[in-house]
Enzyme design. Structure first.
Site, PDB file in Angstrom:
ATOM      1  N   THR B  73       0.825  -1.205  -0.081  1.00 59.65           N
ATOM      2  CA  THR B  73       0.322   0.214  -0.053  1.00 59.65           C
ATOM      3  C   THR B  73       1.007   0.989  -0.016  1.00 59.65           C
ATOM      4  O   THR B  73       0.681   2.262  -0.720  1.00 59.65           O
ATOM      5  CB  THR B  73      -0.629  -0.076   1.381  1.00 59.65           C
ATOM      6  OG1 THR B  73      -1.967  -1.269   1.029  1.00 59.65           O
ATOM      7  CG2 THR B  73      -1.119   1.637   1.429  1.00 59.65           C
ATOM      8  N   ASN B 152      -6.452  -8.925  -7.571  1.00 59.30           N
ATOM      9  CA  ASN B 152      -6.094  -9.632  -6.721  1.00 59.30           C
ATOM     10  C   ASN B 152      -7.770 -10.334  -6.410  1.00 59.30           C
ATOM     11  O   ASN B 152      -7.669 -11.372  -5.843  1.00 59.30           O
ATOM     12  CB  ASN B 152      -5.502  -8.484  -5.091  1.00 59.30           C
ATOM     13  CG  ASN B 152      -7.083  -7.182  -5.175  1.00 59.30           C
ATOM     14  OD1 ASN B 152      -7.057  -6.814  -6.558  1.00 59.30           O
ATOM     15  ND2 ASN B 152      -7.616  -7.317  -4.283  1.00 59.30           N
ATOM     16  N   CYS B 330      -8.702  -6.212   2.169  1.00 66.00           N
ATOM     17  CA  CYS B 330      -8.360  -5.093   2.956  1.00 66.00           C
ATOM     18  C   CYS B 330     -10.056  -4.603   2.875  1.00 66.00           C
ATOM     19  O   CYS B 330     -10.163  -3.703   3.526  1.00 66.00           O
ATOM     20  CB  CYS B 330      -7.690  -4.334   1.985  1.00 66.00           C
ATOM     21  SG  CYS B 330      -6.211  -4.220   2.402  1.00 66.00           S
TER      22      CYS B 330
END
Lengths: 418, 418
Positions: B73, B152, B330
């Site tokens: 990130t 992802n 996340c």
């Protein structure tokens, strides 16, 4: 290199074996992503939650006021940029001091480029911030005041609580931040007693691991996240959490808090021996920062030698088995004289000869005596090799710096060897 | 909870014991601050330098082009904000895709608030970015193109090299970034072959520790640091280095590179079994993302069930000993449907029923068969309990999604169970 003595605990500390033991499960068995919802994740989530509660108990705040970061630098950057961005509409003025760590100063530089006004408060000869200057600097557009808790180079413990009272009396909406990176482990971190809204710490300064820190953010303090993505840390700092690091930080902070009085008494005795004796043994030496032990970090002894290159002293000490520094590890490669010593008014001839000895609980009085034995000939040797060494007649005539009591105001807070 | 099967390697991976072993010396004996100049520091510095060289050897770049960060990130944020800030005078336009990780998308949101224009390229039904749209989006003010290496959620391997060629043909000064967080460990990371100027990775996605990542920054790519303070990482990322973390990342990356072909063959066989068999066994199931194994992450199998809450499936699987996810860890707590599946045109009735199974080299075919046995009754049970369950007559009539060959363009890239 049989004997090694580490006197640079302000740069970093050994990791406490108890801290490593606490971290290991989160590097081996409990490696789940704490944001996930299954069994493996819950173990990691529990470790992270427990760590947050532990930090909160030491800071005497709520767990959700603790934001884990990658270190003190990120915590400082988040505090300054986060508040400045969030409060943009209401203000455009930050007040800090001339002796902050570069993590604060450079964040201010970046904000200044974006139109934020920055006032740098002056300090006295011992490094204490001028509170009258703080009073005078506050204005309608001030959004943040950032004053470090303890200076990393001179050991000066700043009057943060007094500063916070001044700020809050002027305007409740002005946020107060303190960079407590150097203070954590040594001083009390009760955020209400300090009166701060934001406080930065870094684990590796108190026997925790590198790569993890925390920012305390008081509830309702507007803060714009600086690293965005996932919703971790309640949307204040995105990225998969460094669970092992957070557990390491919390364990180290808890140990430092529990053992603080014993550790402090021990290192303060070593520090006082250095502050008293080193200037006696090395001609042309001043103490930088406060002489009053109560107003100085218990583990910090700092000096400056006239007409000596600090780097040369450090290299000699390293060969003699002693690790020390001339100031911040973050600026080791820099050729500039320390902005801290310049702000304190240290005379030019001392500026390149600073020596910072920062102690840890694993140091002994024998370590200190060893240093006191080997340092004087090392400095003498360096001076003898210097191109135009000044002549030192005797110890008693070593310096031109006056020896007035602390606070007299005109000696730059410097103390000659007596 | 005797048997545990971990099928969420895209969220995070177990730390390889060899990685922990490599890290331990830097948590115990070699704990010095790498910026200092004495013996203790040199050990740490050597560990950090070696780690940087190792990463560079895998990325086939120069060591000084590797910037260690606190994770993927931060690497993404640094790439986007760093380039956008540095290139401000020359441009104000960023091109990315609609299916990036939130670390990229939210960084773009923040930049958009500062006046940067952002173009989000569409993707086809399998998640492949539209290169014609890229060509059309490039303009005189474009300063950065950021296209993820592998998605992802859907496992889609994007045509990064082709995209980079298009960008560089338009203007050499436009930087190309790829978020390789999900690709690292599974795909080749040769930055020249990819043609990228910036590339983000995160250690915990390839059996390394959490809390450390890296950003590749090609020489002469203008980059404004986003975390300022000390001069670490050649003034691109301030803060005392996470030495143990960097060593862990490098060790894990080296192992992933050395063992890649074996690992890939193993997980791809498991993946293919899941992609083929799971839709056969669970009525009303589509595969999300590419069916062509060569264009899909070797360890990623993703699905969506009609009229099923994905969360309910995950909770059932957890009780059955299987760790899986519905998408990004996340955004686990988010109630929004996945922006990736929406961008791919997945029909509404599938959007809440996604299941992502991401494999690791420690998984076995027996694990896969176990899942294939326990999942169908679990989904059936959930459907039976749903307030108004649709009736499933038989497997062969399960879905209304057509079964045209990949690339026909009008089926959203979705595959019904056959």
């Amino acid at each position: 290199m049989d004997r090694r003595i580490y006197f640079d605990h302000a740069a970093t500390t050994p990791t406490d074996p108890r801290v490593v033991s606490a971290m290991l499960p989160y590097l081996t068995s409990a490696w789940g992503n704490p944001s996930s919802i299954y069994f493996e994740a819950r173990e990691a989530r529990k470790g992270l939650d427990d760590a947050r509660r532990t930090v909160a108990s030491v800071l005497r705040c709520k767990p959700n006021e603790v934001v884990f970061t990658s270190g003190g630098t990120e915590a400082d950057n988040l505090a300054l940029r986060g508040v400045a961005t969030a409060a943009r509409g209401r203000g455009d003025h930050i007040i800090t001091t001339a002796i902050e760590h570069h993590a604060v100063l450079h964040a201010c530089d970046a904000l200044a480029k974006e139109g934020v006004r920055v006032t740098y408060l002056p300090v006295d000869g011992e490094g204490f911030v001028d509170l009258d200057a703080l009073r005078a600097a506050l204005d309608e557009r001030t959004l943040l005041v950032s004053i470090m808790y303890a200076n990393n180079e001179a050991g000066t413990v700043e009057p943060v609580a007094a500063a916070a009272r001044i700020v809050k009396a002027y305007g409740r909406h002005i946020a107060v931040h303190t960079d407590a990176v150097q203070a954590a482990g040594a001083l009390d971190l009760d955020v209400d007693a300090l009166g701060v809204d934001l406080l930065s710490i870094a684990a590796h300064k108190f026997y925790g691991p590198k790569g993890v820190g925390a920012l305390y953010v008081r509830q309702r303090t507007p803060l714009t996240p600086q690293t965005v993505g996932g919703s971790q840390e309640r949307n204040r700092r995105a990225g998969t959490e460094n669970v092992a690091g957070a557990v390491g930080l919390a364990t180290a902070l808890r140990l430092a808090s529990d053992e603080r009085s014993a550790r402090t008494a021990h290192v303060a005795a070593l520090r006082d021996r250095l502050l008293d004796e080193l200037p006696r043994r090395v001609p042309g030496t001043i103490v930088t920062g406060p002489r009053d032990g109560a107003r100085r970090l218990p583990n910090s002894a700092s000096f400056a030698f006239e007409y000596v290159e600090g780097e040369a002293v450090l290299l000699q000490l390293d060969l003699l088995g002693v690790a020390a520094s001339s100031g911040s590890a973050c600026t080791t490669a820099s050729l500039e004289p320390s902005h801290v010593l310049v702000a304190m008014g240290v005379p030019e001839r001392y500026l390149r000869g600073s020596l910072r000895l920062t102690l840890g609980h694993e140091n002994t009085m024998a370590d200190v005596e060893y240093l006191l034995d080997v340092l004087p000939p090392a400095v003498a040797k360096i001076r003898a090799l210097a191109p135009a060494p000044p002549v030192y007649m005797s110890r008693s005539t070593a310096t031109g710096v006056s020896n007035k009591p602390r606070g007299s105001g005109d000696d730059g807070g410097l103390r000659a060897g007596t």
